[in-house]
Design a protein around this motif. Sequence first.
Motif, PDB file in Angstrom:
ATOM      1  N   SER A 100       0.832  -1.209   0.000  1.00 53.46           N
ATOM      2  CA  SER A 100       0.000   0.000   0.000  1.00 53.46           C
ATOM      3  C   SER A 100       0.862   1.252   0.000  1.00 53.46           C
ATOM      4  O   SER A 100       0.591   2.214  -0.740  1.00 53.46           O
ATOM      5  N   SER A 103       2.626   1.578  -3.484  1.00 49.97           N
ATOM      6  CA  SER A 103       1.696   2.020  -4.520  1.00 49.97           C
ATOM      7  C   SER A 103       1.370   3.495  -4.380  1.00 49.97           C
ATOM      8  O   SER A 103       1.319   4.240  -5.377  1.00 49.97           O
ATOM      9  N   SER A 104       1.171   3.937  -3.157  1.00 49.42           N
ATOM     10  CA  SER A 104       0.828   5.332  -2.909  1.00 49.42           C
ATOM     11  C   SER A 104       1.990   6.265  -3.244  1.00 49.42           C
ATOM     12  O   SER A 104       1.815   7.301  -3.893  1.00 49.42           O
ATOM     13  N   THR A 194      -3.898   2.353   0.271  1.00 51.72           N
ATOM     14  CA  THR A 194      -3.524   3.291  -0.788  1.00 51.72           C
ATOM     15  C   THR A 194      -4.615   4.342  -0.980  1.00 51.72           C
ATOM     16  O   THR A 194      -4.323   5.536  -1.148  1.00 51.72           O
ATOM     17  N   ASP A 198      -4.289   8.370  -0.627  1.00 54.40           N
ATOM     18  CA  ASP A 198      -4.684   9.233  -1.743  1.00 54.40           C
ATOM     19  C   ASP A 198      -5.605  10.353  -1.244  1.00 54.40           C
ATOM     20  O   ASP A 198      -5.463  11.514  -1.654  1.00 54.40           O
TER      21      ASP A 198
END
Length: 205
Positions: A100, A103-104, A194, A198
């Motif tokens: 996570s 990806s972020s 993630t 966001d």
Amino acid sequence: MIITLFGCKENTKKNITTKDSTILNRSDVDSTELTNLIRNVYNWHENNELEDFPYEYQEGQDSIFIGIDWDKYRNNIEIFEKTNFFSVEFLNKHNQIAKSIDSSIRKADLKWRNRNDGISLWETGANDWCGCQDYPDNYWKTLTIDSLILNKHIADFVWTWDKQMSHTYRVKAKKENGKWKINSLNGFKYFYTTQEYDKMMKDEN
């Protein structure tokens, strides 16, 4: 069957049946094993400087990070596994947090990824293993567990470093192959998905 214990104090219940006595004796053994486990875990943690989620940096840069350094991460996880302190579920959840974060970070603007700007969005600013910032020296040597709940192969309890229980930190353990292992630690609940990261970045813009 659920057994609830508060602290490790001697049970004073009268007229205990043979079955009850067996349960209580087993609980005492589990309490001792869990206390030893958590002391060993924090002793190991404080004496081994391993990053849970090490950053990969942009080539030629020492401050701009671009995601998780997966080579370092996998090496650290191998070390975790060799301790025999952690359940399979704990390691899986740890890996999911790393994914996570990675990806972020990889889709975040540069302004979020400068190490020189202080604590990043993907760090808690505390000791991830307890969610605490300040603690006594060598606290693991005398820490005790309390509010122990046993439910078959799962144990839920808190640990503290003082008799007043001014600070308590929740832990869950799981019995695998007859041995108690850490299943979750308090501090890791402060990492997010993630999608949640966001939203944090969007709300700050």
